[in-house]
Write a protein that holds these residues in place. Structure first.
Motif, short mmCIF file in Angstrom:
data_model
loop_
_atom_site.label_atom_id
_atom_site.label_comp_id
_atom_site.label_asym_id
_atom_site.label_seq_id
_atom_site.Cartn_x
_atom_site.Cartn_y
_atom_site.Cartn_z
N PHE A 1 0.84 -1.20 0.00
CA PHE A 1 0.00 0.00 0.00
C PHE A 1 0.88 1.25 0.00
CE2 PHE A 1 -3.91 -1.94 2.40
CZ PHE A 1 -4.17 -2.73 1.29
N ILE A 2 0.58 2.20 -0.91
CA ILE A 2 1.20 3.52 -0.85
C ILE A 2 0.32 4.36 0.06
CG2 ILE A 2 2.12 5.44 -2.19
CD1 ILE A 2 3.22 2.74 -3.09
N ILE A 3 0.87 4.80 1.18
CA ILE A 3 0.08 5.45 2.22
C ILE A 3 0.72 6.77 2.61
CG2 ILE A 3 -0.62 5.30 4.65
CD1 ILE A 3 -1.05 2.32 4.23
N GLY A 4 -0.09 7.83 2.61
CA GLY A 4 0.42 9.14 2.99
C GLY A 4 -0.51 9.85 3.93
N LEU A 5 0.01 10.89 4.53
CA LEU A 5 -0.82 11.78 5.33
C LEU A 5 -1.48 12.82 4.43
CD1 LEU A 5 -1.79 12.74 8.10
CD2 LEU A 5 0.35 14.04 8.32
N GLN A 6 -0.80 13.14 3.32
CA GLN A 6 -1.33 14.07 2.33
C GLN A 6 -0.86 13.65 0.95
OE1 GLN A 6 -1.27 18.43 3.94
NE2 GLN A 6 0.51 17.43 4.85
N THR A 7 -1.65 13.95 -0.06
CA THR A 7 -1.27 13.76 -1.45
C THR A 7 -1.77 14.97 -2.23
OG1 THR A 7 -3.32 12.64 -2.10
CG2 THR A 7 -1.53 11.24 -1.25
N HIS A 8 -1.44 15.00 -3.52
CA HIS A 8 -1.94 16.13 -4.32
C HIS A 8 -3.46 16.17 -4.33
CE1 HIS A 8 -2.12 12.86 -7.34
NE2 HIS A 8 -3.11 13.57 -7.88
N ASP A 9 -4.10 14.99 -4.28
CA ASP A 9 -5.57 14.95 -4.28
C ASP A 9 -6.14 15.44 -2.95
OD1 ASP A 9 -6.34 14.15 -6.84
OD2 ASP A 9 -5.89 12.05 -6.41
N SER A 10 -5.59 14.98 -1.84
CA SER A 10 -6.17 15.37 -0.55
C SER A 10 -6.05 16.87 -0.32
CB SER A 10 -5.50 14.59 0.58
OG SER A 10 -4.19 15.05 0.82
N VAL A 11 -4.94 17.46 -0.74
CA VAL A 11 -4.79 18.91 -0.59
C VAL A 11 -5.57 19.63 -1.68
CG1 VAL A 11 -3.14 20.82 -0.50
CG2 VAL A 11 -2.52 18.59 0.46
N GLY A 12 -5.43 19.17 -2.91
CA GLY A 12 -6.07 19.86 -4.03
C GLY A 12 -7.58 19.78 -4.03
N ASN A 13 -8.15 18.75 -3.39
CA ASN A 13 -9.60 18.64 -3.37
C ASN A 13 -10.24 19.54 -2.31
OD1 ASN A 13 -9.68 16.85 -5.46
ND2 ASN A 13 -9.88 15.02 -4.21
N HIS A 14 -9.42 20.15 -1.48
CA HIS A 14 -9.97 21.16 -0.58
C HIS A 14 -10.22 22.43 -1.39
CE1 HIS A 14 -10.09 24.29 2.52
NE2 HIS A 14 -10.53 23.33 3.32
N PRO A 15 -11.32 23.13 -1.14
CA PRO A 15 -11.64 24.31 -1.96
C PRO A 15 -10.53 25.34 -2.03
CG PRO A 15 -13.49 23.75 -0.56
CD PRO A 15 -12.36 22.86 -0.14
N GLN A 16 -9.78 25.49 -0.94
CA GLN A 16 -8.70 26.46 -0.92
C GLN A 16 -7.32 25.81 -1.02
OE1 GLN A 16 -10.08 28.16 2.85
NE2 GLN A 16 -10.25 30.14 1.82
N GLY A 17 -7.30 24.51 -1.27
CA GLY A 17 -6.02 23.82 -1.37
C GLY A 17 -5.24 23.83 -0.08
N GLN A 18 -5.94 23.78 1.05
CA GLN A 18 -5.26 23.87 2.32
C GLN A 18 -4.66 22.53 2.75
OE1 GLN A 18 -8.17 25.71 5.05
NE2 GLN A 18 -6.95 27.59 4.88
N ARG A 19 -3.60 22.66 3.51
CA ARG A 19 -2.87 21.49 4.00
C ARG A 19 -3.35 21.12 5.40
NH1 ARG A 19 2.03 20.85 0.97
NH2 ARG A 19 2.08 22.34 -0.76
#
Length: 880
Positions: free
Chosen positions: A669-687
């Protein structure tokens, strides 16, 4: 081999090969291919009336001996003694000194002849004159102990300076016996100097010469402006320096980096420059493939067209060449006037002109002409790169355009030492295939073989990869085979590339399963192998693999896995093929008939469970995650299962683990706390630290970086930077811009989008630039570095594995934990309290510890010898 015709009086021709001997023309002792190639090369040079010059550091007698011993063709000219003597072959075959060159050297050393120089140097202890046959009227040679070589050379330099002696010094260590070697030559004289004098005396243009060499002694000639061959056994530093010099001078198509060593490399280069016959077999690659310094083979699949012409702009004129159609729908042809770096387009049925579907570079973007790229032009230095084993992967995901302020490959390369210091072992690059406009996440690619022009040229990406390998990092590329972007997609004008029955939300689906789709499937497989082979990549990540629609069997994904696996068997580095499935798709990790397992899958369940625990009202995925999912995700690695993304109960997860004979699947499994999708899918791109806190990020990062899956870090995460990473895209088509802006708002209707930056606005992209020094949290960087170091230690010691892990949640203490059994008496325990902004932080709790605290994300108040206090959003890792 010395036939009578070889002793005719030499006539200077307009094709001249000047070659070094040792390591270049002379066959290597352990290479039978060299030995086989030599007589064929000699015969072809003779039949093509090529003037042959040998240029060697050997003295005359030694050069003659080498010619006889290795049965080399007789040269028309011989430059030897490190460029201090030139000989010309006479009609009877004898080599006679060129007196004019001796006079030229005599003028240089007139104020201090060689005998006088010898007297000046006789006072230096440690110098031993070489044998008399190795001396010359313009060359003074010494032996020295290798350990004393540098001090002796320095003494000689001082002596030369004090006496204003018109001499220069070269020195080296004999690779065969370890002796130090020192040569004194007239100032400025070298093999390159002798060749330049010979060229001038014969009133020749540099283009008439092809020079072949392998060592630093050949570098001056390799970079003098001649057409040049660097044989494959040459030190890579020599190849790099020659490449850099040609590039800096703006010389195009004058340097050939042979793949074969010595004699075979010379033959290879002579074919390239047209001195001898070229290979009869034509390349089967799609696109424009240079087959010589001035000619290119073109191949394009266009079954819907009756006529295809290639129009080549060579900088001065445009050449139109009709390609020949075969029975399978491919148009092919060789254009002699088309050299690498020329631009070209295809004219379809005498009408519109379009870029090549398999273009290697689009310097003017998706609507402009393609550029011919020589795939052999880059001086790779990673011949001994072994790759990185799956268990050792620590992946850093980055977007080339947003990773640095410059947003290109060169700037990204400069940042690699920082990633190496962090402990990263692999870089995953978001798609680099050519997309329209000025900025793009990369998933709208339409020229799948071409790197995006705003990032740099193909060689710039190769340099980035080569530098990663030199720093011990693998490079994995994100590729998109589920659809083609909507703008600049001219594929359907050539043939049935697009499916008529499958569709995606983002653009045309590839036609993988309709009649006549075989070339489309091959197009995609060729693309995958192209990136791995020509760019030396260590792996590919298939974007949205579940959206690669294909009803045929074997499916295109299975064929792709098979062919990538076959390729991996031919190289000496580890290759990884990764699928983005978002959830646990067991079939993707199982070997079956006609298919092979992926090396890894993106499984986002743990990441989204962490988000749901902290921010239950946030929705950044199409699947629903609940606040209570985190404990199950830690224990089993997933919440959703299968291609249909089915949410399953805990008991079903237990059954799957038993059926899989343990939890080893987690290690894929590739597992992260954040990815481009998780950050980018937030309306403001917040981390995540902006949505929670930096303390929360530290505590949560321990769960992902010390989890037995493959960790992935999203760029900037290690510094907790404040730069957002919202979705950004640019199109030249205004209608498309508007459609994407409005569609993005509809994609996640649960959010209040308000006045947030739209994907097509320039600020949306430029605010995503992450390398701003005052935004960096160095303490976060140190924490990530320490976690990665502990992870590597855990792998080395054997305790960090799925089968040694138990995980869960202690509701009484409000602690999530990972326990790793090191041996029968020792455990490594990760204990963390995660409290999101929607929850009361609660009180600190006391936890027992009888061992050693390895890491803590915050200061550790000790309550007594066996207990410590754990605060909300704090993690403690201990060895008990």
């Amino acid at each position: 081999m010395n036939t009578p015709s070889q002793y005719d009086c030499p006539v200077l021709t307009n094709q001249i090969l000047a070659t070094d001997l040792d390591g270049t023309l002379i066959p290597l002792s352990d290479n039978p291919q060299n030995t086989a190639d030599l007589p064929q090369l000699a015969a072809q040079l003779q039949s093509h009336h090529v003037t042959l010059i040998f240029i060697t550091g050997r003295h005359f007698a030694s050069a003659q001996s080498a010619i006889k011993q290795h049965q080399l063709p007789q040269p028309d000219w011989l430059i030897c003694d490190v460029g201090t003597s030139i000989f010309h072959r006479q009609p009877d075959g004898a080599l006679q000194t060129v007196d004019a060159y001796a006079d030229h050297l005599g003028e240089i050393v007139a104020k201090m002849p060689i005998d006088e120089l010898k007297q000046h140097l006789s006072t230096i202890d440690g110098l031993r004159l070489q044998e008399s046959e190795k001396q010359g009227p313009f060359k003074l040679s010494y032996y020295a102990d290798a350990a004393q070589l540098d001090p002796l050379v320095e003494q000689i330099r001082k002596q030369l300076s004090q006496t204003a002696a018109p001499y220069s010094i070269i020195h080296s260590v004999d690779p065969f016996n370890g002796d130090g070697l020192i040569d004194l030559l007239p100032s400025g004289v070298s093999k390159a100097h002798a060749l330049a004098w010979w060229v001038e005396q014969n009133d020749l243009h540099q283009d008439a010469i092809v020079f072949a060499g392998d060592s630093g002694n050949d570098l001056a000639a390799l970079t003098a402006g001649y057409r040049a061959i660097v044989v494959g056994n040459a030190d890579r530093a020599v190849a790099q320096q020659a490449y850099a010099a040609h590039r800096a001078a703006g010389w195009e198509n004058r340097l050939y980096l042979a793949t074969h060593p010595a004699t075979s490399g010379v033959r290879e280069g002579c074919r390239w420059f047209g001195l001898v016959d070229r290979e009869e077999a034509l390349p089967q690659k799609l696109g424009a493939t240079p087959i010589g310094d001035q000619s290119t083979h073109f191949r394009v699949w266009a079954p819907d067209r009756s006529r295809v012409e290639v129009e080549v702009d060579n900088g001065q004129t445009t050449i139109t060449h009709a390609l020949q159609l075969d029975e399978t729908g491919y148009f092919t042809g060789i254009v002699p006037e088309a050299a690498a770096n020329a631009r070209y387009q295809y004219r379809l049925d005498g009408g519109s002109v379009r870029p090549d579907p398999a273009s290697r570079y689009q310097p003017e973007g998706v609507h402009g002409p393609s550029q011919i790229i020589n795939p052999r032009a880059f001086p790779w230095t990673d011949q001994n790169w072994p790759g990185v084993d799956k268990r050792d992967l620590v992946i850093y995901e980055l977007h080339i355009g947003a990773f640095t302020q410059a947003g290109d490959f060169q700037a990204a390369t400069a940042q690699l030492p920082e990633l190496s210091a962090l402990g990263v072992t692999a870089v995953e690059v978001m798609p680099v295939a050519q997309t329209p406009g000025q900025w793009n996440w990369g998933y709208d690619g339409v020229n799948l073989f071409a790197v995006r022009n705003t990032y740099g040229a193909p060689d710039d990406f190769k340099h980035f990869i080569d530098a990663c390998h030199a720093a011990g990092m693998a490079v994995i590329l994100d590729v998109v085979y589920n659809h083609v972007g909507p703008e600049g997609n001219y594929l359907t004008e050539f043939g049935p590339y697009a499916s008529t029955k499958h569709h995606t939300p983002w653009g045309d689906a590839f036609n993988y399963d309709e009649p006549g789709s075989g070339p489309v499937r091959q197009f995609v497989i060729d693309n995958a192998l192209f990136w791995l082979q020509e760019y030396h990549l260590d792996g590919l990540r298939l974007d949205a693999a579940h959206f690669i629609k294909d009803d045929s069997r074997p499916a295109i994904v299975d064929e792709l896995r098979r062919d990538v696996s076959r390729f991996a068997e031919t190289v000496n580095r580890t290759i990884h093929l990764i699928a983005e499935t978002n959830v646990f798709d067991q079939e993707s990790l199982n070997d079956q008939v006609d298919r092979l397992a992926f090396d890894g899958v993106w499984c986002d369940c743990l990441m989204h469970a962490i988000y749901a625990h902290a921010l239950p009202d946030l929705r950044i995925a199409h699947r629903e995650y609940l606040a209570g999912d985190l404990a199950e995700a830690l224990q089993h690695g997933f919440v959703y299962f299968g291609r249909d993304e089915k949410r399953i109960e805990a008991s079903q997860r237990q059954d799957l683990s038993r059926n899989a004979q343990g939890k080893s699947y987690i290690e894929s499994f590739i597992i992260g706390l954040q990815t481009h999708d998780s950050v980018g899918n937030h309306p403001q791109g917040q981390r995540i630290h902006q949505l929670t806190s930096k303390a929360f990020q530290k505590a949560a990062a321990a769960l992902t970086l010390l989890y037995p899956g493959i960790p992935i870090i999203f760029m900037g995460e290690e510094f907790a930077i404040d730069a957002p990473f919202p979705f950004f895209v640019d199109f030249e088509d205004a209608t498309l811009k508007q459609a994407v802006d409005s569609g993005r708002a509809r994609e996640f209707p649960q959010h209040v989008w308000g006045d947030f930056l739209l994907p097509s606005q320039s600020d949306t992209f430029y605010q995503a630039k992450h390398d701003v020094p005052d935004r960096r949290d160095e303490e976060m960087f140190a924490w990530y570095r320490d976690l990665i170091a502990l992870r590597k230690q855990g792998l080395a010691d054997g305790w960090l594995s799925a089968d040694r892990m138990t995980a869960g949640y202690d509701p009484q203490a409000d602690i999530f934990f990972l326990r790793f059994r090191q041996d029968s008496a020792t455990e490594i325990i990760v204990q963390t309290r995660l409290t999101g902004p929607s929850k009361s932080p609660g009180e600190a709790v006391t936890i027992p510890t009888e061992g050693t605290v390895l890491l803590s994300s915050a200061e550790l108040p000790q309550t007594d010898d066996k207990n410590i206090t754990l605060h909300p959003n704090q993690v403690v890792i201990s060895k008990n």
